[in-house]
Design an enzyme around this catalytic site. Sequence first.
Site, PDB file in Angstrom:
ATOM      1  N   LYS A   1      -7.476  -4.624  -6.635  1.00 31.34           N
ATOM      2  CA  LYS A   1      -6.776  -3.675  -7.512  1.00 31.34           C
ATOM      3  C   LYS A   1      -7.738  -2.986  -8.461  1.00 31.34           C
ATOM      4  O   LYS A   1      -7.630  -1.780  -8.710  1.00 31.34           O
ATOM      5  CB  LYS A   1      -5.689  -4.398  -8.318  1.00 31.34           C
TER       6      LYS A   1
ATOM      7  N   THR B   1     -10.973  -2.386  -8.026  1.00 31.33           N
ATOM      8  CA  THR B   1     -11.814  -1.415  -7.330  1.00 31.33           C
ATOM      9  C   THR B   1     -11.005  -0.190  -6.912  1.00 31.33           C
ATOM     10  O   THR B   1     -11.517   0.929  -6.916  1.00 31.33           O
ATOM     11  CB  THR B   1     -12.490  -2.047  -6.101  1.00 31.33           C
TER      12      THR B   1
ATOM     13  N   ARG C   1      -8.376  -4.415 -17.697  1.00 29.46           N
ATOM     14  CA  ARG C   1      -8.445  -5.619 -18.522  1.00 29.46           C
ATOM     15  C   ARG C   1      -9.886  -6.109 -18.608  1.00 29.46           C
ATOM     16  O   ARG C   1     -10.672  -5.915 -17.677  1.00 29.46           O
ATOM     17  CB  ARG C   1      -7.584  -6.732 -17.924  1.00 29.46           C
TER      18      ARG C   1
ATOM     19  N   LYS D   1     -14.909 -16.570  -9.024  1.00 25.41           N
ATOM     20  CA  LYS D   1     -14.562 -15.178  -8.763  1.00 25.41           C
ATOM     21  C   LYS D   1     -15.767 -14.259  -8.685  1.00 25.41           C
ATOM     22  O   LYS D   1     -15.873 -13.419  -7.809  1.00 25.41           O
ATOM     23  CB  LYS D   1     -13.594 -14.667  -9.831  1.00 25.41           C
TER      24      LYS D   1
ATOM     25  N   ALA E   1      -2.485 -13.603 -16.697  1.00 24.75           N
ATOM     26  CA  ALA E   1      -1.348 -12.972 -16.024  1.00 24.75           C
ATOM     27  C   ALA E   1      -0.275 -13.963 -15.589  1.00 24.75           C
ATOM     28  O   ALA E   1       0.853 -13.563 -15.329  1.00 24.75           O
ATOM     29  CB  ALA E   1      -1.838 -12.172 -14.822  1.00 24.75           C
TER      30      ALA E   1
ATOM     31  N   PHE F   1      -2.285  -9.517 -10.801  1.00 20.97           N
ATOM     32  CA  PHE F   1      -1.670 -10.193  -9.657  1.00 20.97           C
ATOM     33  C   PHE F   1      -0.713  -9.278  -8.899  1.00 20.97           C
ATOM     34  O   PHE F   1      -0.859  -8.066  -8.908  1.00 20.97           O
ATOM     35  CB  PHE F   1      -0.990 -11.481 -10.107  1.00 20.97           C
TER      36      PHE F   1
ATOM     37  N   PHE G   1     -11.254  -3.003   4.769  1.00 23.26           N
ATOM     38  CA  PHE G   1     -12.436  -3.837   4.923  1.00 23.26           C
ATOM     39  C   PHE G   1     -13.093  -3.512   6.272  1.00 23.26           C
ATOM     40  O   PHE G   1     -12.443  -2.982   7.185  1.00 23.26           O
ATOM     41  CB  PHE G   1     -12.060  -5.319   4.880  1.00 23.26           C
TER      42      PHE G   1
ATOM     43  N   TRP H   1     -14.886   1.321  -1.741  1.00 27.14           N
ATOM     44  CA  TRP H   1     -15.927   0.309  -1.871  1.00 27.14           C
ATOM     45  C   TRP H   1     -17.209   0.758  -1.174  1.00 27.14           C
ATOM     46  O   TRP H   1     -18.308   0.547  -1.688  1.00 27.14           O
ATOM     47  CB  TRP H   1     -15.451  -1.021  -1.281  1.00 27.14           C
TER      48      TRP H   1
END
Length: 898
Positions: free
Chosen positions: A360, A362, A384, A395, A603, A634, A722, A751
Amino acid sequence: MCLMVKCAICVHLIYSDIVQKCRDELKAIRETNPDLKPTLAIIQCYIPADFVSTQIGLNVMQICLPRQCTEDEVIDEILRLNEDSRVHGIFLHLPQSFLSRSVRNAIKPQKDVDGVSDLNVGRVVLGDQRDGFASPVAGAVLEMLARHGVYLFMAVLVGVEGPLKATIQCLLQNNGMMVQTCQWSSKHLQKQIMDSDVVILLEPDHKSFPPTWIRPGVAVINLSSALMEGTFLQSKSIKLGTHYNSLFTEMFVAVVICQHVVRSSRRWIQEQQYQPWRLRPLKLQPLSPVPSDIEISRAQTPKPISQLAQEIGLLPEELEAYGNTKAKVHLSLLNRLQHQPNGKYVLVAGITPTPLGEGKSTVTTGLVQALSAHLKLNSFACLRQPSQGPTFGVKGVFLCFNLHLTGDIHAITAANNLVAAAIDARILHESTQSDKALYRRLVPSVNGVRCFSPIQMARLQRLGINKSDPSDLTPEEVRAFVRLDLDPEKVTWQRVVDTNDRFLRKITVGQANTEKGHARQTQFDIAVASEIMAILALTDGLADMRARLGRMVVGSNRNGQPITADDLGVTGALAVLMKDAIKPTLMQTLEGTPVFVHAGPFANIAHGNSSVLADKLALKLVGEEGFVVTEAGFGADIGMEKFFNIKCRTSGLKPDVVVLVATVRALKMHGGGPNVTAGVPLPKEYINENLQLVADGCSNLKKQIQIAHLFGVPVVVALNVFKTDTQAEIELVCRIAEASGASAAVQCHHWSRGGRGSVELAQAVKKVASQKNNFQFLYNLQDSIVEKIRTIAQKVYGADDIELSPEAQAKIDYYNQQGFGALPICMAKTHLSLSHMPEKKGVPTGFILPIRDIRASIGAGFIYPLVGTMSTMPGLPTRPCFYDIDLDPVTEEIKGLF
């Protein structure tokens, strides 16, 4: 009538005309800006200044410095006036010895109404005075010549070299005159004077030449009185030049200075208006294969943050730089642009994610890069601030902006733990001291005087004690005042730290001998789970934040009554700790488009959205045709639902479109694919084409689209592509999404290609956002707590019903009794499933949603039911990311970040 008298009358007429024009302009300014008082600040050494400003209506601020003041003291005073928004002009009425180049150049050019700074002189030389001022002496000369009524072609300037001579020469040349200069000692002086239409004398000491040198009709202006050290621009008398056809007075110069102040105030007003963007995007050259995120970031040289701020219409005083690439933005911007229409409001949400996340952030970044850098539309991303904890856990991050940044999370940690320390200290002191001793320490005598602090006065009023003298309280009133009587078993406030540390999930405090046996069990939460973080994300200003901090409930007393931060007396200190954190942080994308990074509520238990303030500031800055893209945490069942029902209620903002992020990977998981685990290679089902898994998993995508439609907001599906995705899988997802009610479904390659890879998404968002929608909330605040929970469970999650534990029902009864029943609901639920069961993928049905407990964040302004087991302190995995993170001691480059 003699020529001298005629000239004097002419000067008076010009003077009166300028005064009247200034009055008229001031009147027009005050009609639209009634609170504005154009002000001239005069720095002088004791000599009282008599100025014409009162005739015009200007406000004059006189600053008298000691005769023995230093150059640094003069500069300090100038710098103070530079930053004073009430001051529109600065005039130095100082001896020549004080007017060094450093002093003159210390004045902001836009406030240099005397035109003495090098920049203002240079602007005159270049013929561009739009943002500055010429010398008022030169301006008065030009004004007199313009009113002379005789054709003027040739001018001669007689006297010393200097900035004034250069200014007058350039102004005359810019107005079409030929200009010669000479010294009094020049052997060609007589010829130059006799050949000229205008003679301007620049020497401050008395010099003259025979009247026979002057042809009839020649204008002679003597500047000697205006240049003499120690004189000032008086309004009481007109000093006539001896032997000359035209007159020059100090009064005339004074009125030009006033005219400059009026113009400066009008320029200031214009600067306060919305400014069109002049954004210069940075070029991004995508590479194949795609390097790591940190390599891409380092390959790009960002713009200085001050340049970006200027490009998007921020004023210098609205920026508080933190280094060269990030800055805080002052909330005064909201007042300055309060009448500016908002831009379009776009929310980026997602389907139920895998533990790896679906991109989200990116997508948000790629979308704003496409809008600004490629479609040339003003756009802002509002993100955020990530927690530091997951960075060293599992992460990682594509930027190092979650390592401290501007210290907001540290401020929240300090404020949160101050409350925790205050709670335990108060319990200890109340249990070990008498009422009298407590009262003596809480309201001490200072220099023989005892008085209540403002926050103590507020507590007295809440107790119904209308007394202000500490000696007037009765013993019963003293006891009520000093005894919070917090029940250690009912303290709900936890300490926080921004590190994943599973061993802090339950701790014992107070084991030292000095705590006299007052030990109790408590725990640590991750810093972003603090209610103070939720408050930061929902507040609309300092006053509101302070009020919310004061309302935070930290526990209950032994009678079951809530105890707040206000009762602890800590609210003011919390506001001080948070005063800088409330300002959003301005950053930029790789393509040089603006980003606000602000707040990051957990979240699962909070609303999981960036701040209301960042969104409001950005919506004003982008303009009516611009776009603000903000991200919800999320899946849509958590972040988006809370964005609508909590954040939009608080802000009053209405979204125009939802961008729903999906990935083939996540859809395969929802279609029955094997578990996805962070740090473990993906199973073959996620690498090889499998259209059946994708089709089955689209049930989750369809459900999330339906959730958005519950709120009346159109949806654009963004398929984050992807390299393992096949074209058949991509086309299948887009077809199903549009058949399920999405206004558009597009594939995104941001990306690998940057903003260029999201142009199709940007075009779809632009089109859909222009359409009207019927935004509505899911429930009414006046519905009961139980009904609000049931509505979310059934309509959003798909549950058959809810089941309240006895503890949850008791909490509902308590919150209703305390008057908290009309607050919105913030469900604390796993993000890995639409249900409360993380292993249930796709669209679970036929389940009862268990509510095991209910808690309240009164300061933030919501009730949060706990669904299942919810950890507020993550733990480190077997192999945390910190194994890969290091610092090059020579280059200071960070290694190991994604």
